[in-house]
Motif scaffolding. Structure first.
Motif, PDB file in Angstrom:
ATOM      1  N   PHE A 182      84.031  49.971  28.326  1.00 53.62           N
ATOM      2  CA  PHE A 182      83.115  49.702  29.444  1.00 53.62           C
ATOM      3  C   PHE A 182      81.716  50.179  29.063  1.00 53.62           C
ATOM      4  O   PHE A 182      81.554  51.289  28.528  1.00 53.62           O
ATOM      5  CB  PHE A 182      83.584  50.431  30.710  1.00 53.62           C
ATOM      6  N   ALA A 270      84.926  47.012  36.036  1.00 57.51           N
ATOM      7  CA  ALA A 270      83.560  46.708  35.607  1.00 57.51           C
ATOM      8  C   ALA A 270      82.732  46.140  36.749  1.00 57.51           C
ATOM      9  O   ALA A 270      81.575  46.541  36.971  1.00 57.51           O
ATOM     10  CB  ALA A 270      83.606  45.719  34.442  1.00 57.51           C
ATOM     11  N   HIS A 277      82.351  44.918  30.339  1.00 60.35           N
ATOM     12  CA  HIS A 277      83.508  45.419  29.595  1.00 60.35           C
ATOM     13  C   HIS A 277      83.940  44.399  28.552  1.00 60.35           C
ATOM     14  O   HIS A 277      83.599  43.209  28.637  1.00 60.35           O
ATOM     15  CB  HIS A 277      84.667  45.743  30.538  1.00 60.35           C
TER      16      HIS A 277
END
Length: 403
Positions: A182, A270, A277
């Motif tokens: 991420f 995300a 991500h």
């Protein structure tokens, strides 16, 4: 009468193979202990390879090191018969807990079976190949070797794996090994948190979503992972975070379904935190074990002859042994991957107690019993005209498919 003659010849071959394994018993146990004493991680098994090939080279096997562009993979070949018997040796260990999966036993067993079969290779019309397969725990050495042609000449492939009890028809789960990164934005966590985008929070949301997903998974589906990177300091909003996850399922189709559903959880993390991500595949996907019926039946008979009683066939599917890249082999080549029991005092694989048990007296017995059972299985199949023809015909078909 002809059937009786085949049985007599098989018995003579079995006796010769068993005698060769018995003669090498001290060497095989020493090999198991030596690999155990110096555990090496995936693709780093340099000392383990040297130890494994030494008794094979002394017996006259032709050794080819560094096959498939993998420095710790090898092929050791003996004989020139039309039916090629492959024996898979594993020797990688686990981080910190060493040989808690007993791969030292696997390597020594493969060598022992090969020495037994070398004694009768000409009589049986077989070629014996030991395949040194690195990185089973993480990295999929067998998959890479399969893709790069190391199994192209193999008509049947076998190995045994230690465990708390004997399982002839062992089952495994298909597995995907993934990493999820991420990307957010760093900021001062106190002075300007509003300017940050917290990648660590994306991990948290994803794991909560995965936790809620678990109650709706199909039977046999599993997911488990760790946070490998969650930030660098409490006063910095994490700009990067990472999850390492294993996804498992009873077969490849179910694994594909699980991958789609888990991917949605990562995407949710995300999206909720304003991060981006990416999902990376870290190792080849493992498929489920599909043991060959004839090989399995022969092994079950031979291990029972050695005084071991595997669990009942109807219970085998209830005890999947995790995942293994041997599944990929058995989906292409007739093969088996039984479990041979050791007394681990209640410990199971991937526990420190199992690592300690992997060199006890029961583990040493498993090396010798496993070697004999594998060699005997190959002898029975090689002597059975119907099964021999079946394997050779399937081999020819695979060669045509490869071309």
């Amino acid at each position: 009468m002809r059937s009786d003659l085949r049985a007599v010849h098989a018995d003579v071959a079995v006796a010769a193979s068993d005698a060769a394994i018995a003669a090498a018993s001290a060497r095989l146990i020493d090999l198991s202990h030596a690999i155990h004493a110096e555990p090496e991680l995936a693709f780093e098994e340099v000392r383990s390879v040297a130890k494994t090939v030494e008794p094979l080279a002394e017996r006259g096997f032709e050794i080819d090191l560094g096959v498939a562009e993998l420095p710790t993979a090898f092929r050791a070949v003996y004989g020139s018969g039309e039916l090629t018997v492959g024996l898979c040796a594993e020797y990688d260990a686990l981080p910190e807990i060493g040989h808690a999966c007993g791969h030292n036993i696997i390597a020594a067993t493969a060598v022992g079976a090969a020495l037994g079969l070398a004694e009768v290779a000409d009589e049986l019309g077989i070629t014996v190949v030991v395949l040194g397969t690195p990185a089973e725990e993480s990295g999929g050495g067998k998959v890479l070797m399969l893709e790069r042609g190391c199994f192209d000449d193999v008509a049947m492939a076998m190995m045994v794996h230690p465990g708390p009890f004997d399982i002839a028809g062992a089952h495994s789960l298909a597995l995907a090994d993934i990493g999820v990164v991420f990307h957010g934005r760093e900021a001062h966590a106190s002075a300007a948190p509003e300017l940050g985008r917290n990648a660590g929070d994306a991990v948290t949301v994803s794991q909560v979503a995965l936790g809620l997903l678990r109650q709706h998974l199909q039977p046999g589906q599993q997911l488990h992972g760790i946070v490998s990177d969650g930030g660098v300091a409490p006063n910095i909003v994490p700009g990067r975070a990472e999850l390492l996850y294993y996804l498992r399922a009873v077969d490849s189709a179910s694994l594909g379904d699980l991958m789609r559903r888990a991917s949605a959880c990562f995407e949710a993390g995300a999206l909720a935190t304003g991060c981006t991500h990416e999902i990376r595949t870290l190792a080849p996907t493992y498929t489920e074990l599909t043991p060959d019926t004839a090989l399995l039946c022969a092994y079950r008979e031979q291990i029972a002859e050695l005084g071991r009683m595997p669990i009942a066939p109807e219970l085998e599917a209830q005890r999947p042994l995790g995942s293994t890249d041997m599944g990929n082999i058995t989906n292409v080549i007739p093969g088996i991957h039984p479990v041979i029991g050791i007394d681990a005092g209640g410990a199971v694989t991937h526990q420190p107690g199992f690592a300690a048990a992997s060199i006890n007296a029961s583990a040493d017995r498993a090396v010798l019993d496993g070697a004999s059972a594998l060699a005997r299985t190959a002898i029975v199949i090689a002597r059975d005209e119907e099964q021999r023809d079946r394997l050779l015909q399937r081999f020819v078909q695979r060669q045509e498919d490869i071309r």
